[in-house]
Scaffold this motif. Structure first.
Motif, PDB file in Angstrom:
ATOM      1  N   THR A 118      -7.327  -2.270  -0.384  1.00 47.18           N
ATOM      2  CA  THR A 118      -7.358  -3.695  -1.462  1.00 47.18           C
ATOM      3  C   THR A 118      -6.352  -4.038  -2.222  1.00 47.18           C
ATOM      4  N   THR A 119      -6.088  -5.093  -3.185  1.00 49.37           N
ATOM      5  CA  THR A 119      -4.680  -5.382  -4.071  1.00 49.37           C
ATOM      6  C   THR A 119      -4.346  -4.927  -5.066  1.00 49.37           C
ATOM      7  N   ARG A 120      -5.450  -3.762  -5.477  1.00 54.32           N
ATOM      8  CA  ARG A 120      -5.415  -2.472  -6.062  1.00 54.32           C
ATOM      9  C   ARG A 120      -4.143  -1.541  -5.659  1.00 54.32           C
ATOM     10  N   ALA A 121      -4.339  -1.666  -4.403  1.00 51.56           N
ATOM     11  CA  ALA A 121      -3.552  -0.066  -3.534  1.00 51.56           C
ATOM     12  C   ALA A 121      -2.546  -0.876  -3.049  1.00 51.56           C
ATOM     13  N   LEU A 122      -2.453  -1.992  -3.108  1.00 49.93           N
ATOM     14  CA  LEU A 122      -0.845  -2.999  -2.561  1.00 49.93           C
ATOM     15  C   LEU A 122       0.137  -2.490  -4.071  1.00 49.93           C
ATOM     16  N   ARG A 123      -0.558  -2.780  -5.088  1.00 53.48           N
ATOM     17  CA  ARG A 123       0.453  -2.840  -6.457  1.00 53.48           C
ATOM     18  C   ARG A 123       0.296  -1.194  -6.599  1.00 53.48           C
ATOM     19  N   TYR A 124      -0.465  -0.054  -6.427  1.00 56.52           N
ATOM     20  CA  TYR A 124      -0.115   0.910  -6.448  1.00 56.52           C
ATOM     21  C   TYR A 124       1.388   1.555  -5.492  1.00 56.52           C
ATOM     22  N   TYR A 125       0.906   0.962  -4.165  1.00 54.98           N
ATOM     23  CA  TYR A 125       2.418   1.218  -3.432  1.00 54.98           C
ATOM     24  C   TYR A 125       3.738   0.385  -3.870  1.00 54.98           C
ATOM     25  N   GLU A 126       3.763  -0.830  -4.401  1.00 53.37           N
ATOM     26  CA  GLU A 126       4.714  -0.865  -5.600  1.00 53.37           C
ATOM     27  C   GLU A 126       4.955  -0.214  -6.088  1.00 53.37           C
ATOM     28  N   ALA A 127       4.468   0.383  -7.361  1.00 56.75           N
ATOM     29  CA  ALA A 127       5.047   0.847  -8.481  1.00 56.75           C
ATOM     30  C   ALA A 127       5.480   2.128  -7.848  1.00 56.75           C
ATOM     31  N   ARG A 128       4.725   2.999  -6.778  1.00 54.74           N
ATOM     32  CA  ARG A 128       5.833   4.108  -5.708  1.00 54.74           C
ATOM     33  C   ARG A 128       6.889   3.338  -5.327  1.00 54.74           C
ATOM     34  N   GLY A 129       7.407   2.575  -5.338  1.00 55.49           N
ATOM     35  CA  GLY A 129       8.569   1.908  -4.382  1.00 55.49           C
ATOM     36  C   GLY A 129       8.539   1.408  -3.112  1.00 55.49           C
ATOM     37  N   LEU A 130       7.201   2.051  -2.213  1.00 55.70           N
ATOM     38  CA  LEU A 130       7.161   2.055  -1.172  1.00 55.70           C
ATOM     39  C   LEU A 130       6.453   0.676  -0.632  1.00 55.70           C
ATOM     40  N   LEU A 131       5.659  -0.539  -1.094  1.00 58.89           N
ATOM     41  CA  LEU A 131       5.794  -1.873  -0.560  1.00 58.89           C
ATOM     42  C   LEU A 131       6.502  -2.737  -1.299  1.00 58.89           C
ATOM     43  N   PRO A 132       7.573  -2.178  -1.666  1.00 58.40           N
ATOM     44  CA  PRO A 132       8.481  -3.324  -2.838  1.00 58.40           C
ATOM     45  C   PRO A 132       7.822  -5.018  -2.197  1.00 58.40           C
TER      46      PRO A 132
END
Lengths: 128, 128
Positions: free
Chosen positions: A13-27
């Motif tokens: 989901t888009t939510r998961a991707l934003r979460y990964y970015e927030a964690r610095g995992l997938l900018p």
DNA sequence: GTAAGCCTTCACGCCGACGTCAAGGCAAGC
DNA sequence: GCTTGCCTTGACGTCGGCGTGAAGGCTTAC
């Protein structure tokens, strides 16, 4: 591609991707509108994350694999840090499986001692 | 006895006991001061709860066992509802153990294919 | 024009089993 | 009288990995 397409292509989901970015995992890069932009390599990174997640790795544990891929390695587990996580995970799994088997054995014994009949003829003999 | 003593005797905390009471799992009598009062039977009930918790049962799953004891049975697993929980738990454990073993096997293969040397001479051969 | 369909940033909700304050009561010991 | 130590209720915090909704912006299709 944008966030919606990447999410769809990786089955998340888009939510998961934003979460990964927030964690610095997938900018993500940004286009002129401020929208997140991803390329084919990000698909690969994301698939690595999801695969490990399915294995029960938590997000932080996937980081070495992602960084390994981003460093140019064809496989996320070609780096020492990833291998270390594999080893730790194997040890954790062995410990956990052992505990669960012990619990299973204990419950099986208790169940047998209740005198209630087993489902059918078999006793469902497992190891340990 | 009061809540602090019961907690100590069962190796848990007063907070946990109040939580169990709020969930209707372990109700308490009250003395004239409004303090919770417990007897020896409550020790037994609480020990049953803790044992099952240690096995990975969640609180709701311990309820049939506690009610079985409260109904006068010497063992919490002498009642059909408890036996049913045992059976469900065995099935869950088997499924979980199977998944974990599959994951373990997959990781072991990936680890081997990284070409990194195993810790020492053994390969740590597990079943499956 | 306006509705649809993308996207953006907050920011709270969820699950389980409690932990951790806060504010107060009652009793015993000094 | 004052401290210590037990108890009370109430309510918010924790952890992970997001779900869900609000309020808004841009573009494309009708």
């Amino acid at each position: 591609m944008r966030i919606g397409e990447l999410a769809a292509r990786a089955g998340t989901t888009t939510r998961a991707l934003r979460y990964y970015e927030a964690r610095g995992l997938l900018p993500a890069r940004r286009d002129e509108l401020g929208h997140r932009t991803y390329d084919e390599n990000d698909v690969k990174l994301l698939r690595q994350i999801r695969t490990l997640q399915d294995f029960g790795f938590d997000l932080e544990e996937t980081r070495p694999f992602v960084e390994c891929l981003r460093a140019g390695h064809p496989e996320g587990d070609s780096c020492p840090a990833s291998v270390a996580v594999y080893r730790r995970k194997l040890a954790e799994l062995d410990a956990l499986i052992g505990e669960l088997q012990a619990v299973r054995a204990t419950i099986a014994v208790r169940l047998a001692s209740t005198g209630s009949e087993p489902p059918l003829c078999e006793l469902g003999g497992r190891e340990l």
